[in-house]
Design a protein around this motif. Structure first.
Motif, PDB file in Angstrom:
ATOM      1  N   SER A 169       0.827  -1.197   0.000  1.00  0.00           N
ATOM      2  CA  SER A 169       0.000   0.000   0.000  1.00  0.00           C
ATOM      3  C   SER A 169       0.865   1.252   0.000  1.00  0.00           C
ATOM      4  O   SER A 169       2.027   1.232   0.440  1.00  0.00           O
ATOM      5  CB  SER A 169      -0.906   0.008   1.243  1.00  0.00           C
ATOM      6  OG  SER A 169      -1.512   1.269   1.441  1.00  0.00           O
ATOM      7  N   TYR A 170       0.286   2.355  -0.473  1.00  0.00           N
ATOM      8  CA  TYR A 170       0.987   3.640  -0.453  1.00  0.00           C
ATOM      9  C   TYR A 170       1.287   4.120   0.963  1.00  0.00           C
ATOM     10  O   TYR A 170       2.109   5.012   1.163  1.00  0.00           O
ATOM     11  CB  TYR A 170       0.155   4.697  -1.185  1.00  0.00           C
ATOM     12  CG  TYR A 170      -1.258   4.866  -0.646  1.00  0.00           C
ATOM     13  CD1 TYR A 170      -1.514   5.695   0.440  1.00  0.00           C
ATOM     14  CD2 TYR A 170      -2.325   4.198  -1.230  1.00  0.00           C
ATOM     15  CE1 TYR A 170      -2.799   5.853   0.936  1.00  0.00           C
ATOM     16  CE2 TYR A 170      -3.608   4.350  -0.746  1.00  0.00           C
ATOM     17  CZ  TYR A 170      -3.845   5.165   0.332  1.00  0.00           C
ATOM     18  OH  TYR A 170      -5.109   5.316   0.827  1.00  0.00           O
ATOM     19  N   TRP A 171       0.646   3.529   1.956  1.00  0.00           N
ATOM     20  CA  TRP A 171       0.927   3.915   3.343  1.00  0.00           C
ATOM     21  C   TRP A 171       2.367   3.626   3.731  1.00  0.00           C
ATOM     22  O   TRP A 171       2.910   4.259   4.646  1.00  0.00           O
ATOM     23  CB  TRP A 171      -0.028   3.194   4.297  1.00  0.00           C
ATOM     24  CG  TRP A 171      -1.369   3.859   4.365  1.00  0.00           C
ATOM     25  CD1 TRP A 171      -2.536   3.406   3.833  1.00  0.00           C
ATOM     26  CD2 TRP A 171      -1.668   5.113   4.979  1.00  0.00           C
ATOM     27  NE1 TRP A 171      -3.560   4.295   4.071  1.00  0.00           N
ATOM     28  CE2 TRP A 171      -3.051   5.354   4.781  1.00  0.00           C
ATOM     29  CE3 TRP A 171      -0.915   6.056   5.662  1.00  0.00           C
ATOM     30  CZ2 TRP A 171      -3.684   6.498   5.260  1.00  0.00           C
ATOM     31  CZ3 TRP A 171      -1.547   7.203   6.139  1.00  0.00           C
ATOM     32  CH2 TRP A 171      -2.901   7.413   5.940  1.00  0.00           C
ATOM     33  N   ALA A 172       2.994   2.696   3.051  1.00  0.00           N
ATOM     34  CA  ALA A 172       4.406   2.416   3.334  1.00  0.00           C
ATOM     35  C   ALA A 172       5.258   3.649   3.067  1.00  0.00           C
ATOM     36  O   ALA A 172       6.204   3.948   3.822  1.00  0.00           O
ATOM     37  CB  ALA A 172       4.884   1.251   2.471  1.00  0.00           C
ATOM     38  N   LEU A 173       4.944   4.396   2.006  1.00  0.00           N
ATOM     39  CA  LEU A 173       5.696   5.603   1.673  1.00  0.00           C
ATOM     40  C   LEU A 173       5.549   6.659   2.764  1.00  0.00           C
ATOM     41  O   LEU A 173       6.503   7.369   3.104  1.00  0.00           O
ATOM     42  CB  LEU A 173       5.214   6.164   0.336  1.00  0.00           C
ATOM     43  CG  LEU A 173       5.362   5.259  -0.891  1.00  0.00           C
ATOM     44  CD1 LEU A 173       4.609   5.859  -2.077  1.00  0.00           C
ATOM     45  CD2 LEU A 173       6.823   5.066  -1.238  1.00  0.00           C
ATOM     46  N   ILE A 174       4.370   6.774   3.323  1.00  0.00           N
ATOM     47  CA  ILE A 174       4.084   7.826   4.303  1.00  0.00           C
ATOM     48  C   ILE A 174       4.682   7.491   5.663  1.00  0.00           C
ATOM     49  O   ILE A 174       5.364   8.316   6.285  1.00  0.00           O
ATOM     50  CB  ILE A 174       2.558   8.027   4.411  1.00  0.00           C
ATOM     51  CG1 ILE A 174       1.985   8.426   3.043  1.00  0.00           C
ATOM     52  CG2 ILE A 174       2.217   9.066   5.471  1.00  0.00           C
ATOM     53  CD1 ILE A 174       0.483   8.342   2.960  1.00  0.00           C
ATOM     54  N   VAL A 175       4.443   6.292   6.131  1.00  0.00           N
ATOM     55  CA  VAL A 175       4.940   5.899   7.454  1.00  0.00           C
ATOM     56  C   VAL A 175       6.462   5.834   7.458  1.00  0.00           C
ATOM     57  O   VAL A 175       7.114   6.193   8.447  1.00  0.00           O
ATOM     58  CB  VAL A 175       4.331   4.543   7.879  1.00  0.00           C
ATOM     59  CG1 VAL A 175       4.923   4.079   9.213  1.00  0.00           C
ATOM     60  CG2 VAL A 175       2.818   4.656   7.983  1.00  0.00           C
ATOM     61  N   GLY A 176       7.060   5.400   6.348  1.00  0.00           N
ATOM     62  CA  GLY A 176       8.519   5.356   6.271  1.00  0.00           C
ATOM     63  C   GLY A 176       9.146   6.731   6.443  1.00  0.00           C
ATOM     64  O   GLY A 176      10.154   6.898   7.136  1.00  0.00           O
ATOM     65  N   VAL A 177       8.530   7.743   5.834  1.00  0.00           N
ATOM     66  CA  VAL A 177       9.027   9.123   5.978  1.00  0.00           C
ATOM     67  C   VAL A 177       8.907   9.587   7.427  1.00  0.00           C
ATOM     68  O   VAL A 177       9.817  10.227   7.972  1.00  0.00           O
ATOM     69  CB  VAL A 177       8.256  10.069   5.041  1.00  0.00           C
ATOM     70  CG1 VAL A 177       8.606  11.528   5.347  1.00  0.00           C
ATOM     71  CG2 VAL A 177       8.582   9.751   3.588  1.00  0.00           C
ATOM     72  N   LEU A 178       7.793   9.272   8.069  1.00  0.00           N
ATOM     73  CA  LEU A 178       7.599   9.670   9.469  1.00  0.00           C
ATOM     74  C   LEU A 178       8.668   9.075  10.374  1.00  0.00           C
ATOM     75  O   LEU A 178       9.228   9.755  11.246  1.00  0.00           O
ATOM     76  CB  LEU A 178       6.217   9.235   9.954  1.00  0.00           C
ATOM     77  CG  LEU A 178       5.008  10.005   9.440  1.00  0.00           C
ATOM     78  CD1 LEU A 178       3.731   9.446  10.056  1.00  0.00           C
ATOM     79  CD2 LEU A 178       5.124  11.477   9.779  1.00  0.00           C
ATOM     80  N   LEU A 179       8.957   7.810  10.184  1.00  0.00           N
ATOM     81  CA  LEU A 179       9.972   7.157  11.012  1.00  0.00           C
ATOM     82  C   LEU A 179      11.345   7.783  10.782  1.00  0.00           C
ATOM     83  O   LEU A 179      12.126   7.971  11.721  1.00  0.00           O
ATOM     84  CB  LEU A 179      10.009   5.658  10.707  1.00  0.00           C
ATOM     85  CG  LEU A 179       8.767   4.869  11.132  1.00  0.00           C
ATOM     86  CD1 LEU A 179       8.863   3.423  10.658  1.00  0.00           C
ATOM     87  CD2 LEU A 179       8.602   4.908  12.649  1.00  0.00           C
TER      88      LEU A 179
END
Length: 497
Positions: A169-179
Motif C-alpha cells: 500500500s501507499y501507506w508504506a511511503l508515508i509511514v517510512g518518511v515519518l519514522l
C-alpha cells in the motif's frame, strides 16, 4: 580564502559522502518500490507531499540561515528558534488537517484526508529538531550533517520497503518518511546536547533577517509545486506518478552535485561578505566548479534514461523517460547562476532574492499552465525547459547586481564545460546508434550503461582539458579540480610531492 576554501572542501566532502550514501539508498528504494507499488500510489502521495511543501514554504521562517548569518548567537537565540519552529510545526499541522477535506473534494479522492493528516505529524516532529546544531555549519563543520542525513535515509528506506512488502500500500511511503523524521530529530539532540525551553526574546531580531526568505520560499515552492497539482487535476494520478518520479530522478544528479557545495557556500561567503573582491572571486570559483561537474552528470542521465528505466523499473514506467531526459539536461544547465541564493544571503540582500522569486513566479506559472492546457504532459515538459532557461538568465542578472560580475563573465568560465558536454552527448549518441540499446537482462543493461558512462567521461574530460590547454591554462574550474586531485594524492601517498 585558502583556509575557508579548505574548510569548504572538507565540509563538501562530508556532505558529498552523505549524498552518495543516501542516493544509493534512494535509488534502490525507488526501484524496489516501483515494482511493489503502482504509479497511482506514488501519485496520491505526491498530492499530499505537494500540499505539505506549499504550506510549509508559506510558514517557513528560515531561522537556520538567520543564525548562520548572525555574528554571535547566544543560548537565548537558540531557545527562541526552537520555540518558533515548534509553534510553526503545530500551526502548520492544524492547517494541513483543515485543508485535507477540501483537497479530497477537489481531487475526488477521500484517501487524501488520512494521508494529509498523518503527514502533518511529521511536520510537528521536524519542528522540534535541535536548532543548536546549526553552529556546526556556521563553523564549516559538517560531519554531523552526514550522520543526520544517513540515519534518516537508512531508517526511511528500510522501513518503507519492509512496509511495502507487508502492506502492499501507499501507506508504506508515508509511514517510512515519518519514522525517518523521528530518528533524525532524536539524533540531532544526541550529537549536540541541548535542553530547549520556551522563549521568544529574539523573535523580532531573527524574523527581520528571515522574513524576505520566508516570502521568497513561499513563492518559490508554489511556483515549483503547482505543476504537480495541475497534472493531478488534469491528467490523473497515474500520469502524476510518472511525472513526480521522473522529475525526482531527473533532479538527482544535479541536486546531489550542487547541494554539498551549496550548503557550505553560504556560511563560507558570509565570512568574507565585507570584502567584495574576495566575495566575487569565491562565488565565481564555486559556481564554475559546480557546473563543470554537474553538466556531464545531468546530460549523462538523459542519455541512458531509457535503458535505466526499462531495466530497473519495468515497462509501466516508460512514460517517465522523456520527463527524465528533458529535465535532467535543463537542471544541469541551470547550475549556471544557481548559487545566487547563497550569495544574496551572505550579503544580507534577502529582499532582492524575494523580488527575483516573485518575478520568476509571474514568468514561469503562465508558461506552465499554457503548455499543459495546450499540449498536455509534453507541453508541460517543454514549458519547464523554457522557464528553466529564463530562470538561469534572471539568476545571472541578480549576481551582476550583487557583486558587479557581468553576465558574460559568468558565462565565460563555463564555456569549456558547455562545449565539452555537447561533444560528449554527440559521441555517446553515435555510439548508441551503432551499438543499439540493451533489451535483455538487467546485467546487460548495467553493462550498457557502464559503457556509455565510461565513453562519456573520457570524451568530456579529454575535451575539457584540450580546450583548457588551447586557452592557455587559465585559472578556472579545471585548476580547482587538478588542485583537489593533487591534495588527495598527497594524502593517500605519504611523501608524494
Amino acid at each position: 580564502m585558502t583556509t575557508i576554501a579548505s574548510r569548504m572542501l572538507s565540509g563538501s566532502a562530508w556532505l558529498s559522502g552523505a549524498r552518495i550514501v543516501t542516493n544509493i539508498l534512494s535509488f534502490v528504494s525507488t526501484i524496489v518500490l516501483a515494482r511493489l507499488l503502482a504509479p497511482a500510489d506514488f501519485g496520491i502521495v505526491a498530492l499530499g507531499t505537494t500540499l505539505m511543501a506549499i504550506l510549509s514554504s508559506i510558514t517557513e521562517i528560515s531561522l537556520s540561515q538567520a543564525l548562520i548569518q548572525h555574528r554571535n548567537p547566544t543560548e537565548e537565540h537558540f531557545h527562541t528558534a526552537w520555540t518558533l519552529n515548534g509553534l510553526r510545526g503545530i500551526v502548520l499541522a492544524l492547517i494541513m488537517c483543515g485543508a485535507a477535506w477540501p483537497m479530497a473534494i477537489i481531487y475526488e479522492d477521500n484517501r487524501l484526508i488520512p494521508v494529509v493528516c498523518v503527514m502533518a505529524i511529521g511536520v510537528v516532529i521536524s519542528g522540534l529538531g535541535n536548532p543548536r546544531r546549526i553552529m556546526f555549519q556556521k563553523k564549516l563543520i559538517f560531519w554531523q550533517e552526514f550522520l543526520l542525513l544517513v540515519t534518516n535515509r537508512v531508517t526511511m528506506v528500510v522501513s518503507t520497503i519492509w512496509l511495502a512488502i507487508v502492506w502492499d500500500s501507499y501507506w508504506a511511503l508515508i509511514v517510512g518518511v515519518l519514522l525517518g523524521q523521528l530518528v533524525q530529530t532524536l539524533v540531532s539532540y544526541a550529537i549536540l546536547p541541548f535542553l530547549p525551553r520556551p522563549g521568544l526574546n529574539h523573535a523580532r531580531e531573527l524574523w527581520s533577517f528571515s522574513v524576505w526568505l520566508t516570502l521568497g520560499q513561499a513563492i518559490n515552492t508554489i511556483n515549483w509545486r503547482f505543476d504537480q497539482l495541475l497534472v493531478g487535476g488534469l491528467l490523473g494520478n497515474a500520469t502524476l506518478g510518472h511525472y513526480a518520479v521522473g522529475s525526482n530522478l531527473a533532479q538527482v544528479p544535479t541536486r546531489e552535485t550542487t547541494n554539498p557545495i551549496r550548503q557550505t557556500l553560504f556560511p563560507a561567503l558570509s565570512q568574507i561578505a565585507d570584502d567584495p573582491p574576495r566575495l566575487r572571486q569565491g562565488y565565481q570559483r564555486a559556481q564554475a566548479l559546480i557546473t563543470l561537474v554537474a553538466l556531464p552528470m545531468g546530460i549523462g542521465v538523459a542519455l541512458v534514461a531509457d535503458t535505466l528505466v526499462l531495466a530497473a523499473m519495468g515497462s509501466k514506467w516508460l512514460p517517465a523517460v522523456p520527463i527524465i531526459q528533458a529535465l535532467s539536461v535543463i537542471f544541469a544547465v541551470q547550475t549556471i547562476g544557481s548559487m545566487v541564493s547563497s550569495l544574496g544571503m551572505a550579503r544580507g540582500h534577502t529582499k532582492l532574492l524575494f523580488v527575483r522569486d516573485l518575478q520568476m513566479f509571474f514568468i514561469r506559472l503562465p508558461i506552465i499552465v499554457a503548455g499543459t492546457l495546450m499540449f498536455g504532459l509534453a507541453g508541460l515538459i517543454g514549458a519547464r525547459v523554457i522557464s528553466g532557461l529564463i530562470g538561469t538568465f534572471v539568476n545571472m542578472l541578480v549576481v551582476r547586481q550583487l557583486v558587479q560580475l557581468g553576465v558574460w563573465e559568468q558565462l565565460a568560465v563555463n564555456i569549456r564545460s558547455l562545449v565539452s558536454a555537447a561533444a560528449m552527448a554527440v559521441v555517446v549518441l553515435l555510439f548508441q546508434r551503432t551499438a543499439g540499446l540493451a533489451d535483455g537482462t538487467l546485467m546487460q543493461a548495467v553493462l550498457d550503461i557502464a559503457a556509455n558512462a565510461a565513453l562519456g567521461a573520457v570524451v568530456y574530460i579529454a575535451a575539457n582539458l584540450l580546450l583548457w590547454r588551447l586557452a592557455g591554462r587559465p585559472n578556472g574550474p579545471e585548476t580547482e579540480l587538478i588542485g583537489m586531485a593533487a591534495k588527495v594524492i598527497r594524502r593517500l601517498v605519504p611523501g608524494r610531492a
